[in-house]
Each structure stands twice: as structure tokens, then as C-alpha cells.
Design an enzyme around this catalytic site. Sequence first.
Site, short mmCIF file in Angstrom:
data_model
loop_
_atom_site.label_atom_id
_atom_site.label_comp_id
_atom_site.label_asym_id
_atom_site.label_seq_id
_atom_site.Cartn_x
_atom_site.Cartn_y
_atom_site.Cartn_z
N THR A 13 0.81 -1.22 0.00
CA THR A 13 0.00 0.00 0.00
C THR A 13 0.84 1.26 0.00
O THR A 13 0.47 2.26 -0.62
CB THR A 13 -0.92 0.00 1.26
N SER A 58 1.31 -7.66 -1.31
CA SER A 58 2.00 -8.73 -0.58
C SER A 58 1.15 -9.98 -0.41
O SER A 58 1.64 -11.01 0.05
CB SER A 58 2.53 -8.24 0.76
N SER A 59 -0.13 -9.93 -0.77
CA SER A 59 -0.89 -11.19 -0.73
C SER A 59 -0.41 -12.14 -1.83
O SER A 59 -0.77 -13.32 -1.83
CB SER A 59 -2.40 -10.94 -0.79
N ASP A 90 0.06 -7.18 4.56
CA ASP A 90 -0.69 -8.44 4.70
C ASP A 90 0.20 -9.63 5.06
O ASP A 90 -0.18 -10.46 5.88
CB ASP A 90 -1.49 -8.73 3.43
N GLN A 279 -3.87 -20.95 19.02
CA GLN A 279 -4.69 -19.99 18.27
C GLN A 279 -4.82 -18.67 19.03
O GLN A 279 -5.28 -17.68 18.47
CB GLN A 279 -6.11 -20.54 18.08
N CYS A 280 -4.47 -18.68 20.33
CA CYS A 280 -4.62 -17.46 21.13
C CYS A 280 -3.67 -16.39 20.62
O CYS A 280 -2.62 -16.67 20.07
CB CYS A 280 -4.29 -17.74 22.59
N1 ASP Z 1 -2.74 -5.59 0.35
C1 ASP Z 1 -1.66 -4.75 0.76
C2 ASP Z 1 -0.38 -5.57 0.73
O1 ASP Z 1 -0.17 -6.35 1.62
C3 ASP Z 1 -1.93 -4.20 2.11
C4 ASP Z 1 -0.87 -3.28 2.66
O2 ASP Z 1 0.19 -3.07 2.14
O3 ASP Z 1 -1.14 -2.70 3.72
O4 ASP Z 1 0.40 -5.43 -0.17
#
Ligand code: ASP
Length: 348
Positions: A13, A58-59, A90, A279-280
Site C-alpha cells: 500500500t 503482498s498477498s 498483509d 490460536q490465542c
Molecule cells: N494488500 C496490501 C499488501 O499487503 C496491504 C498493505 O500493504 O497494507 O500489499
Amino acid sequence: MKSSILIIYTGGTIGMKQDPIDGSLRPYDFSQIMREVPELRKFAMKIDTYNFSPLIDSSDVEPSLWVTLANLIKEKYDEYDGFVILHGTDTMAYSASALSFMLEGLTKPVVFTGSQLPVGVPRTDGKENLISAVEIASARDSDFHARVPEVCIFFGSVLLRGNRSVKQSADSFDAFNSPDCPPLATAGIRIRYNPDVILKPASWKAPLEIFTDLDTRVSILKVHPGITPQIVKSVLLGEDIRAIILETYGSGNAPTKGWFLDILKEANSRGRIMVNVTQCRSGSVDMDIYATGQTLKACGVLSGGDITTEAALGKLFSLLGKCDDNQWVKDRFVNELCGEITKESFAF
Ligand code: ASP
């Protein structure tokens, strides 16, 4: 002597701009980021940049990006005093965790950062994050050693150990925390370092070693009420799996139904590595507290202590890549390698 920093821009982002046609955020080029953050020129240091191509959200991060980053850092290691990696939020905790296991003998800072709002918008958090990350990457102590010779994440007002960090908020400017490890530094009007927490290298003179053979044959099972034998079988007994991260309840508890335990035993008899991660949001696995935890232990499940899922994944990828012998990997997994677990929390 003037410090020199390499800023590596992978995407995220921080460098995105709104597409005029569909309104979605898309990456744009790094020269614009530098234009948006003229403050960087006020630092009396040499700042170079390296642009990934293509830039990614980054996804879409894959282990191949970690390999490229590790190779790039190795190649540029002698030229720079520190590295800042601009990365989407992400999967930032996954990338920072993985890099911490891939870079051995690190004596220089590798600081990941990014932002929740693009650097070009008025309320952006990107400027502060980038400026502070650069300052941290160049900070030295009185012996001229790096103050933070670790892979870490700077975000909001905190510097966190990379392999302890988790993304905790989709929209807050304090997007990350490390619930089981105090911050390495906090940024207010000045940056306050926490030397008791920051790791020091075994030797300041040893060369950086990188490990880029990652074996990704790891699956993750999050237990939940209503989980079925079919799901558990496919995650634990599917083909080409060497290790499984079990995300369990509380202090490491999971169902005790016969069919569930039979599948665990079958995975164990096939030599698969099973590690227990809670998971906590905070706290540690301790399989000795409840009978359910003890049952898992009897099925061959190893405690992950207070390791995060992100760090367990990076640790397994790198250990599996180093050796074909699963017992060798198990023996290493239960030891602290680079600050990813609290030793006292590690009951196994
Ligand atoms: N979807 C974006 C990424 O991970 C979110 C971010 O950068 O905050 O690239």
C-alpha cells in the site's frame, strides 16, 4: 563516517495509487515515493533504492521473493550499513519471520516497513514509518555497531522482532504487535532502544550466511468445533507433506475424539513432523497442563511454545530445506534459533 542505507521496494500500500478507472489501489513506481518523502534528503546519509519488478501486493508473496531478498542483501551486504524493506502489510510478518531464519550471523539491521495508507494521501502513515525505519537502520552504538542487528518490523511507533510479529489490525495505524516479546524500540520524540531485548550476533566479524533452500511441504490445520475426519485427513495425511502446524486451542489443546487421535498417530507413524501452536493471540503452548495436551504429546506432537504461526512456517521451511531427515528437523525445531520463542515458555 556517513551511513549508507539501501531501501528495497517490493510493493504494498505504501507505494500504491488509486486507479482512476475502477478506484482500486495499484502499485506505482518508487521514484514517486522518494518525491513524496523529501524529508529523507535531510538525513546526512547515503540512501540508495532498489525497485522490485513487478511490484506486488503482498498477498501474492511467495518464498521465491524471500530468496530474492536474501540474495540481494547478501550481494549488497558490504556496501550498506542497513536495509529497509518496503513491503505490504498483509504478509509482512511471514516475510520478516522467514528472512530471520534465512540470514544467519546478521550484524546489520534489516527493517521491514510499509503503511496502511498510500504515501501520496494526506493522512498517510507511510512517511513516518519510512523515515523512522531509515533512522533505525542507520543507528549505531558507541562502538559503531548496529543498534539493532536483527530482522525487524517498524510500524506505528514500535520496532518489533520480525519473527515475533503478527498483523493485528486491518485498519489501525498500529497494524502490528508482538504479544509475547517486548518491542525492540519505541518511537516518540526520540527513538528509545531496548538493549536487553535486542539480540547481538555471536561475532561482529563473521560473514553473513544465507540459506535459500526452502522446503515448503508444510500444511496448517486450524482445529475448530465441527472439524471433520475428511478435513483432518486431507491436511495431515495428504501427499507430499513433511510437517504440519496444528493451530490448537488455549495452551495447546485439541479434540480427543478417537478418529482425530488415530489420524495424528497415522501422521506420526509416517514420520511427519507435527508442531503445536496456539490460536490465542498471546501466551504459550504447554501440553502438560491438560489431559488433551498430554494426549497430543503422546501422538508425537511437538510444542511450539509461544511461537507464532508465521514464524513456525518460516522456521520449518528453512529447517526442512537444510536436511532430509525429519528427526534432525524435530530436534532443531524445539530449540530457539533466533529469538522466535521464549525459552522458559518452551515445555516439550
Ligand atoms: N494488500 C496490501 C499488501 O499487503 C496491504 C498493505 O500493504 O497494507 O500489499
